[in-house]
Scaffold this motif. Structure first.
Motif, PDB file in Angstrom:
ATOM      1  N   GLY A  47       0.880  -1.234   0.089  1.00 35.45           N
ATOM      2  CA  GLY A  47       0.042  -0.117  -0.013  1.00 35.45           C
ATOM      3  C   GLY A  47       0.870   1.214   0.023  1.00 35.45           C
ATOM      4  N   LEU A  48       2.074   1.324  -0.404  1.00 32.28           N
ATOM      5  CA  LEU A  48       2.985   2.292  -0.321  1.00 32.28           C
ATOM      6  C   LEU A  48       3.328   2.831  -1.917  1.00 32.28           C
ATOM      7  CD1 LEU A  48       5.592   1.795   2.523  1.00 32.28           C
ATOM      8  CD2 LEU A  48       3.588   3.419   2.494  1.00 32.28           C
ATOM      9  N   PRO A  49       3.260   4.088  -2.311  1.00 31.69           N
ATOM     10  CA  PRO A  49       3.606   4.280  -3.546  1.00 31.69           C
ATOM     11  C   PRO A  49       5.263   4.229  -3.910  1.00 31.69           C
ATOM     12  CG  PRO A  49       3.478   6.411  -2.268  1.00 31.69           C
ATOM     13  CD  PRO A  49       3.006   5.302  -1.324  1.00 31.69           C
ATOM     14  N   ASP A  50       5.683   3.851  -5.337  1.00 30.04           N
ATOM     15  CA  ASP A  50       6.947   3.890  -5.649  1.00 30.04           C
ATOM     16  C   ASP A  50       7.157   5.557  -6.010  1.00 30.04           C
ATOM     17  OD1 ASP A  50       7.317   1.210  -5.259  1.00 30.04           O
ATOM     18  OD2 ASP A  50       6.593   0.870  -7.332  1.00 30.04           O
ATOM     19  N   VAL A  51       7.782   6.229  -5.447  1.00 25.80           N
ATOM     20  CA  VAL A  51       7.905   7.553  -5.522  1.00 25.80           C
ATOM     21  C   VAL A  51       9.329   8.102  -5.840  1.00 25.80           C
ATOM     22  CG1 VAL A  51       7.569  10.048  -4.553  1.00 25.80           C
ATOM     23  CG2 VAL A  51       6.163   8.039  -3.962  1.00 25.80           C
ATOM     24  N   LYS A  52       9.685   9.167  -7.023  1.00 28.45           N
ATOM     25  CA  LYS A  52      10.738   9.663  -6.969  1.00 28.45           C
ATOM     26  C   LYS A  52      11.129  10.831  -5.873  1.00 28.45           C
ATOM     27  CE  LYS A  52      10.497   9.359 -12.141  1.00 28.45           C
ATOM     28  NZ  LYS A  52      10.225  10.238 -13.384  1.00 28.45           N
ATOM     29  N   GLN A  53      11.611  10.557  -4.873  1.00 25.44           N
ATOM     30  CA  GLN A  53      11.818  11.432  -3.454  1.00 25.44           C
ATOM     31  C   GLN A  53      12.202  12.863  -3.663  1.00 25.44           C
ATOM     32  OE1 GLN A  53      13.298   9.288  -0.420  1.00 25.44           O
ATOM     33  NE2 GLN A  53      11.841   7.518  -0.429  1.00 25.44           N
ATOM     34  N   ASP A  54      13.359  12.640  -4.674  1.00 19.44           N
ATOM     35  CA  ASP A  54      14.125  13.869  -4.994  1.00 19.44           C
ATOM     36  C   ASP A  54      12.799  15.136  -5.769  1.00 19.44           C
ATOM     37  OD1 ASP A  54      14.342  12.174  -6.957  1.00 19.44           O
ATOM     38  OD2 ASP A  54      16.060  13.263  -7.888  1.00 19.44           O
ATOM     39  N   ARG A  55      12.345  14.474  -6.563  1.00 23.27           N
ATOM     40  CA  ARG A  55      11.572  15.220  -7.120  1.00 23.27           C
ATOM     41  C   ARG A  55      10.189  15.769  -6.709  1.00 23.27           C
ATOM     42  NH1 ARG A  55      13.196  18.312 -10.362  1.00 23.27           N
ATOM     43  NH2 ARG A  55      11.291  18.443 -11.349  1.00 23.27           N
ATOM     44  N   VAL A  56       9.818  14.833  -6.007  1.00 26.83           N
ATOM     45  CA  VAL A  56       8.562  15.148  -5.123  1.00 26.83           C
ATOM     46  C   VAL A  56       8.882  16.423  -3.996  1.00 26.83           C
ATOM     47  CG1 VAL A  56       7.157  14.464  -3.239  1.00 26.83           C
ATOM     48  CG2 VAL A  56       7.467  12.991  -5.160  1.00 26.83           C
ATOM     49  N   LEU A  73      -0.398   9.657   1.463  1.00 25.72           N
ATOM     50  CA  LEU A  73       0.530   8.653   1.007  1.00 25.72           C
ATOM     51  C   LEU A  73       1.948   9.008   1.447  1.00 25.72           C
ATOM     52  CD1 LEU A  73      -1.156   7.903  -2.607  1.00 25.72           C
ATOM     53  CD2 LEU A  73      -0.933   6.362  -0.730  1.00 25.72           C
ATOM     54  N   LEU A  74       2.169  10.624   1.168  1.00 18.82           N
ATOM     55  CA  LEU A  74       3.414  10.939   1.653  1.00 18.82           C
ATOM     56  C   LEU A  74       3.829  10.599   3.094  1.00 18.82           C
ATOM     57  CD1 LEU A  74       3.660  14.072  -0.376  1.00 18.82           C
ATOM     58  CD2 LEU A  74       4.651  11.938  -0.992  1.00 18.82           C
ATOM     59  N   ARG A  75       2.884  10.679   3.855  1.00 15.32           N
ATOM     60  CA  ARG A  75       2.788  10.485   5.268  1.00 15.32           C
ATOM     61  C   ARG A  75       3.409   9.150   5.742  1.00 15.32           C
ATOM     62  NH1 ARG A  75      -1.860  14.204   7.119  1.00 15.32           N
ATOM     63  NH2 ARG A  75      -0.685  16.102   7.686  1.00 15.32           N
ATOM     64  N   ARG A  76       2.513   8.232   4.763  1.00 13.77           N
ATOM     65  CA  ARG A  76       2.783   6.652   5.109  1.00 13.77           C
ATOM     66  C   ARG A  76       4.038   6.373   4.672  1.00 13.77           C
ATOM     67  NH1 ARG A  76      -1.794   3.325   2.259  1.00 13.77           N
ATOM     68  NH2 ARG A  76      -3.239   4.697   2.790  1.00 13.77           N
ATOM     69  N   SER A  77       4.805   6.989   3.506  1.00 13.33           N
ATOM     70  CA  SER A  77       5.963   6.719   3.233  1.00 13.33           C
ATOM     71  C   SER A  77       6.991   7.460   3.938  1.00 13.33           C
ATOM     72  CB  SER A  77       6.300   6.826   1.599  1.00 13.33           C
ATOM     73  OG  SER A  77       6.063   8.243   1.337  1.00 13.33           O
ATOM     74  N   GLY A  78       6.880   8.276   4.705  1.00 17.31           N
ATOM     75  CA  GLY A  78       7.818   9.091   5.546  1.00 17.31           C
ATOM     76  C   GLY A  78       8.335  10.392   4.853  1.00 17.31           C
ATOM     77  N   LEU A  79       7.843  10.556   3.785  1.00 18.37           N
ATOM     78  CA  LEU A  79       8.265  11.564   2.868  1.00 18.37           C
ATOM     79  C   LEU A  79       7.935  13.042   3.364  1.00 18.37           C
ATOM     80  CD1 LEU A  79      10.346  12.028   0.590  1.00 18.37           C
ATOM     81  CD2 LEU A  79       8.553  11.781  -0.954  1.00 18.37           C
ATOM     82  N   TRP A  80       6.492  13.174   3.936  1.00 13.40           N
ATOM     83  CA  TRP A  80       6.098  14.364   4.347  1.00 13.40           C
ATOM     84  C   TRP A  80       7.052  14.733   5.618  1.00 13.40           C
ATOM     85  CZ3 TRP A  80       3.192  17.757   2.270  1.00 13.40           C
ATOM     86  CH2 TRP A  80       2.751  18.778   3.031  1.00 13.40           C
ATOM     87  N   LYS A  81       7.220  13.853   6.498  1.00 15.93           N
ATOM     88  CA  LYS A  81       7.940  14.229   7.714  1.00 15.93           C
ATOM     89  C   LYS A  81       9.248  14.657   7.274  1.00 15.93           C
ATOM     90  CE  LYS A  81       7.908  12.354  12.078  1.00 15.93           C
ATOM     91  NZ  LYS A  81       7.934  11.231  12.884  1.00 15.93           N
ATOM     92  N   GLN A  82       9.934  14.184   6.260  1.00 14.13           N
ATOM     93  CA  GLN A  82      11.280  14.731   5.776  1.00 14.13           C
ATOM     94  C   GLN A  82      11.043  16.164   5.189  1.00 14.13           C
ATOM     95  OE1 GLN A  82      13.157  12.261   2.750  1.00 14.13           O
ATOM     96  NE2 GLN A  82      14.729  13.814   2.373  1.00 14.13           N
ATOM     97  N   PHE A  83       9.969  16.137   4.539  1.00 11.99           N
ATOM     98  CA  PHE A  83       9.693  17.779   3.953  1.00 11.99           C
ATOM     99  C   PHE A  83       9.464  18.827   5.094  1.00 11.99           C
ATOM    100  CE2 PHE A  83       6.379  20.793   2.909  1.00 11.99           C
ATOM    101  CZ  PHE A  83       6.661  21.393   2.086  1.00 11.99           C
TER     102      PHE A  83
END
Length: 93
Positions: A47-56, A73-83
């Motif tokens: 249930g997680l997206p495959d994301v180009k993290q640097d571009r997002v 979805l970004l919260r689930r993948s941990g990318l929102w916290k990083q942002f």
């Protein structure tokens, strides 16, 4: 031009797949987009997206607004916290 990060539906009948795209907010859901940022398959167990993290992160730092679903979805993948951590560090400096 207001840029939104949102999902565009692909796939066949009853087998949805979604592209995570950066698109002009005035365009249709499956219409023209600026860049494909990832793929989300809701039928996978993970249930997680495959994301180009640097571009997002680049789009988010330039002011793109994620839809509610994309933000989840970004919260689930941990990318929102990083942002948010990068944004807080930038504001502090």
């Amino acid at each position: 031009m207001a840029v939104h990060l949102r999902l565009a539906r692909t796939g066949r009948h009853k087998r949805p797949m979604y592209r995570l795209v950066a698109a002009d907010s005035r365009k249709a859901r499956d219409g023209r987009f600026l860049e494909i940022l990832g793929i989300f398959d809701p039928l996978k167990e993970q249930g997680l997206p495959d994301v180009k993290q640097d571009r997002v992160l680049t789009w988010l730092h330039h002011g793109a607004q994620p839809s509610v679903t994309v933000r989840t979805l970004l919260r689930r993948s941990g990318l929102w916290k990083q942002f948010e951590a990068e944004k807080a560090a930038k504001k502090k400096a």
